[in-house]
Design a protein around this motif. Sequence first.
Motif, PDB file in Angstrom:
ATOM      1  N   TYR A 192     181.046  17.944   8.297  1.00  0.00           N
ATOM      2  CA  TYR A 192     181.036  16.641   8.965  1.00  0.00           C
ATOM      3  C   TYR A 192     179.637  16.231   9.394  1.00  0.00           C
ATOM      4  CZ  TYR A 192     181.327  20.049  12.738  1.00  0.00           C
ATOM      5  OH  TYR A 192     181.107  21.132  13.554  1.00  0.00           O
ATOM      6  N   CYS A 193     178.657  17.112   9.174  1.00  0.00           N
ATOM      7  CA  CYS A 193     177.294  16.873   9.666  1.00  0.00           C
ATOM      8  C   CYS A 193     176.313  16.678   8.513  1.00  0.00           C
ATOM      9  CB  CYS A 193     176.883  18.056  10.525  1.00  0.00           C
ATOM     10  SG  CYS A 193     175.428  17.806  11.523  1.00  0.00           S
ATOM     11  N   THR A 239     168.048  19.545  20.541  1.00  0.00           N
ATOM     12  CA  THR A 239     169.083  19.652  19.534  1.00  0.00           C
ATOM     13  C   THR A 239     168.451  19.583  18.162  1.00  0.00           C
ATOM     14  OG1 THR A 239     171.176  18.681  18.813  1.00  0.00           O
ATOM     15  CG2 THR A 239     169.627  17.156  19.798  1.00  0.00           C
ATOM     16  N   GLY A 240     169.252  19.289  17.151  1.00  0.00           N
ATOM     17  CA  GLY A 240     168.715  19.221  15.801  1.00  0.00           C
ATOM     18  C   GLY A 240     169.764  18.618  14.869  1.00  0.00           C
ATOM     19  N   GLY A 241     169.760  19.023  13.644  1.00  0.00           N
ATOM     20  CA  GLY A 241     169.411  20.290  13.037  1.00  0.00           C
ATOM     21  C   GLY A 241     169.707  21.447  14.022  1.00  0.00           C
ATOM     22  N   GLU A 242     169.155  22.568  13.729  1.00  0.00           N
ATOM     23  CA  GLU A 242     169.368  23.722  14.609  1.00  0.00           C
ATOM     24  C   GLU A 242     168.081  23.986  15.400  1.00  0.00           C
ATOM     25  OE1 GLU A 242     171.699  25.455  15.920  1.00  0.00           O
ATOM     26  OE2 GLU A 242     170.177  26.697  16.860  1.00  0.00           O
ATOM     27  N   THR A 263     171.632  22.371  22.591  1.00  0.00           N
ATOM     28  CA  THR A 263     172.846  22.506  21.790  1.00  0.00           C
ATOM     29  C   THR A 263     172.503  23.296  20.535  1.00  0.00           C
ATOM     30  OG1 THR A 263     173.625  20.364  22.564  1.00  0.00           O
ATOM     31  CG2 THR A 263     174.722  21.259  20.644  1.00  0.00           C
ATOM     32  N   THR A 264     173.262  24.353  20.278  1.00  0.00           N
ATOM     33  CA  THR A 264     172.918  25.263  19.180  1.00  0.00           C
ATOM     34  C   THR A 264     174.174  25.721  18.457  1.00  0.00           C
ATOM     35  OG1 THR A 264     171.994  27.455  18.687  1.00  0.00           O
ATOM     36  CG2 THR A 264     172.911  27.178  20.875  1.00  0.00           C
ATOM     37  N   ASN A 265     173.983  26.168  17.209  1.00  0.00           N
ATOM     38  CA  ASN A 265     175.111  26.797  16.517  1.00  0.00           C
ATOM     39  C   ASN A 265     175.251  28.257  16.936  1.00  0.00           C
ATOM     40  OD1 ASN A 265     173.204  28.268  14.997  1.00  0.00           O
ATOM     41  ND2 ASN A 265     173.269  26.822  13.283  1.00  0.00           N
ATOM     42  N   SER A 276     178.142  25.329  19.475  1.00  0.00           N
ATOM     43  CA  SER A 276     179.156  24.671  18.650  1.00  0.00           C
ATOM     44  C   SER A 276     179.979  25.716  17.925  1.00  0.00           C
ATOM     45  CB  SER A 276     178.480  23.745  17.634  1.00  0.00           C
ATOM     46  OG  SER A 276     177.664  22.844  18.328  1.00  0.00           O
ATOM     47  N   ASN A 312     181.319  23.316  21.963  1.00  0.00           N
ATOM     48  CA  ASN A 312     181.661  22.047  21.311  1.00  0.00           C
ATOM     49  C   ASN A 312     182.514  22.336  20.090  1.00  0.00           C
ATOM     50  OD1 ASN A 312     179.874  20.836  23.066  1.00  0.00           O
ATOM     51  ND2 ASN A 312     178.362  20.317  21.514  1.00  0.00           N
ATOM     52  N   VAL A 358     184.732  20.498  16.875  1.00  0.00           N
ATOM     53  CA  VAL A 358     185.194  19.345  16.111  1.00  0.00           C
ATOM     54  C   VAL A 358     186.406  19.817  15.306  1.00  0.00           C
ATOM     55  CG1 VAL A 358     184.609  17.690  14.276  1.00  0.00           C
ATOM     56  CG2 VAL A 358     182.854  18.388  15.922  1.00  0.00           C
ATOM     57  N   GLU A 408     185.563  14.149  18.893  1.00  0.00           N
ATOM     58  CA  GLU A 408     186.129  13.445  17.730  1.00  0.00           C
ATOM     59  C   GLU A 408     185.067  13.338  16.642  1.00  0.00           C
ATOM     60  OE1 GLU A 408     189.498  10.323  19.456  1.00  0.00           O
ATOM     61  OE2 GLU A 408     187.493   9.585  19.045  1.00  0.00           O
ATOM     62  N   GLN A 409     185.513  13.537  15.415  1.00  0.00           N
ATOM     63  CA  GLN A 409     184.569  13.444  14.305  1.00  0.00           C
ATOM     64  C   GLN A 409     184.085  12.003  14.142  1.00  0.00           C
ATOM     65  OE1 GLN A 409     186.148  14.013  10.406  1.00  0.00           O
ATOM     66  NE2 GLN A 409     184.143  13.899   9.456  1.00  0.00           N
ATOM     67  N   MET A 410     182.769  11.823  14.092  1.00  0.00           N
ATOM     68  CA  MET A 410     182.193  10.484  13.952  1.00  0.00           C
ATOM     69  C   MET A 410     181.677  10.281  12.526  1.00  0.00           C
ATOM     70  SD  MET A 410     180.068  10.224  17.508  1.00  0.00           S
ATOM     71  CE  MET A 410     179.464  11.899  17.549  1.00  0.00           C
ATOM     72  N   MET A 433     173.996  13.101  10.806  1.00  0.00           N
ATOM     73  CA  MET A 433     173.879  13.626  12.170  1.00  0.00           C
ATOM     74  C   MET A 433     172.755  14.664  12.258  1.00  0.00           C
ATOM     75  SD  MET A 433     175.111  13.611  15.193  1.00  0.00           S
ATOM     76  CE  MET A 433     176.569  13.962  16.162  1.00  0.00           C
TER      77      MET A 433
HETATM   78  C1  LIG Z   1     174.305  18.002  15.131  1.00  0.00           C
HETATM   79  S1  LIG Z   1     174.633  19.516  15.990  1.00  0.00           S
HETATM   80  C2  LIG Z   1     172.988  20.036  16.296  1.00  0.00           C
HETATM   81  C3  LIG Z   1     172.837  21.245  17.143  1.00  0.00           C
HETATM   82  C4  LIG Z   1     173.261  22.573  16.554  1.00  0.00           C
HETATM   83  N1  LIG Z   1     172.876  22.799  15.198  1.00  0.00           N
HETATM   84  C5  LIG Z   1     174.743  22.814  16.744  1.00  0.00           C
HETATM   85  O1  LIG Z   1     175.405  23.224  15.786  1.00  0.00           O
HETATM   86  O2  LIG Z   1     175.217  22.611  17.841  1.00  0.00           O
HETATM   87  C6  LIG Z   1     175.158  19.006  17.591  1.00  0.00           C
HETATM   88  C7  LIG Z   1     176.627  18.740  17.745  1.00  0.00           C
HETATM   89  O3  LIG Z   1     176.984  17.631  16.966  1.00  0.00           O
HETATM   90  C8  LIG Z   1     178.283  17.842  16.485  1.00  0.00           C
HETATM   91  N2  LIG Z   1     178.481  17.004  15.308  1.00  0.00           N
HETATM   92  C9  LIG Z   1     177.808  17.023  14.148  1.00  0.00           C
HETATM   93  N3  LIG Z   1     178.267  16.101  13.298  1.00  0.00           N
HETATM   94  C10 LIG Z   1     179.257  15.445  13.937  1.00  0.00           C
HETATM   95  C11 LIG Z   1     180.141  14.388  13.606  1.00  0.00           C
HETATM   96  N4  LIG Z   1     180.075  13.796  12.410  1.00  0.00           N
HETATM   97  N5  LIG Z   1     181.022  13.972  14.521  1.00  0.00           N
HETATM   98  C12 LIG Z   1     181.095  14.577  15.735  1.00  0.00           C
HETATM   99  N6  LIG Z   1     180.290  15.584  16.122  1.00  0.00           N
HETATM  100  C13 LIG Z   1     179.392  16.021  15.235  1.00  0.00           C
HETATM  101  C14 LIG Z   1     178.315  19.324  16.174  1.00  0.00           C
HETATM  102  O4  LIG Z   1     179.618  19.812  16.145  1.00  0.00           O
HETATM  103  C15 LIG Z   1     177.509  19.893  17.314  1.00  0.00           C
HETATM  104  O5  LIG Z   1     178.354  20.250  18.372  1.00  0.00           O
END
Ligand SMILES: C[S@@+](CC[C@H](N)C(=O)[O-])C[C@H]1O[C@@H](n2cnc3c(N)ncnc32)[C@H](O)[C@@H]1O
Length: 333
Positions: A29-30, A68-71, A97-99, A121, A160, A162, A190-192, A328
């Motif tokens: 989704y990212c 945040t990022g990316g990672e 915010t990190t994976n 996440s 976090n 999704v 919610e997925q955006m 994203m």
């Molecule tokens: C873009 S990530 C970046 C930070 C880090 N890599 C991580 O995984 O948390 C930040 C958050 O955005 C959420 N995210 C990414 N794409 C998304 C989408 N299309 N809709 C909703 N949340 C999204 C991810 O689940 C994550 O919790």
Amino acid sequence: MSQLVDTFNRTHRDLRVSLTDRCSLRCTYCMPQDFDKWLPSHELLTTDELVTVIDVATEHGINQVRLTGGEPLLRPDIVDIVARINALPNPPELSLTTNGLRLADLAAPLFAAGLVRVNVSLDTLDRDRFKTLTFRDRIGDVFKGIQAARAAGLTPIKINSVLMPGINDDEAPALLRWALEEGLTLRFIEQMPLDAGGIWNRATMVSAEQILESLAPHFKLTPVPARGSAPAEEFYINDGTLKVGIIASVTQPFCGACDRLRLTSDGQLRSCLFSQDETDLRKVLRNRELSILDIRSEISRRLQKTVLGKLAGHGINDPSFIQPIRPMSAIGG
Ligand SMILES: C[S@@+](CC[C@H](N)C(=O)[O-])C[C@H]1O[C@@H](n2cnc3c(N)ncnc32)[C@H](O)[C@@H]1O
């Protein structure tokens, strides 16, 4: 200096700073699994440059910064970045915010550098589903990272999640049970429409309402009043003090209370995740004809101009909505 107030009277206090567009996972989704449109490294803001932007932003009332990022933990100097932001004259409340994949190594040094809170996440507790969702077999590293964050003293640790239709949409109760057992605060998002592959589908996305329905047979959830500008609508669990959050950006947008700005890793300022416009700060930061004072005052001017151009809402639900070109991962979530 003046506060960052837009034409809808929203005062901006929160800056999301993306440190890189690269990531060690491929959450569908990212960004797409085969994504290869990475920003060239010379286009990324240097640590000096991003600290300058944050410093100027704090003079305008920004008091919360999320890395945040990316990672963000892929950035080699992440510990130094945290230390330098904390050493600013008006240090903002800093979060990240990190994976979680690199947290096992970095949680303790980040805490020592002044990081207090972290969001990790994690969309599933199941190894195979994790592989399906992220294209990497690394759920064990996320669990180790969470343990390390706890051992280092980072608090709160928020998770976090999704939920994706047909993949992990049945997992809300298990995720919440696990989070409660582990002393973690869970938030469903919610997925955006922000993936680069165009997989978002309003008809099948898992809505806040569906998440609440799937939790209802297992938990008594009572809405917490006074949400303020926080993106998550929170619920007390089983009449206790612990809470779960749902960020319903699509079905219940909270743009009216939005106080966020975003800085991409290549130095573009955005007033919204879904902006079609960006304000170039990197060009100012790299203009050799300007003194540092001139650079700071031009950044200040561009911060204010960006805020004044902010729209009332993200427009996801408008018929004319156009998804931003950046996924994203390249904006910073
Ligand atoms: C873009 S990530 C970046 C930070 C880090 N890599 C991580 O995984 O948390 C930040 C958050 O955005 C959420 N995210 C990414 N794409 C998304 C989408 N299309 N809709 C909703 N949340 C999204 C991810 O689940 C994550 O919790």
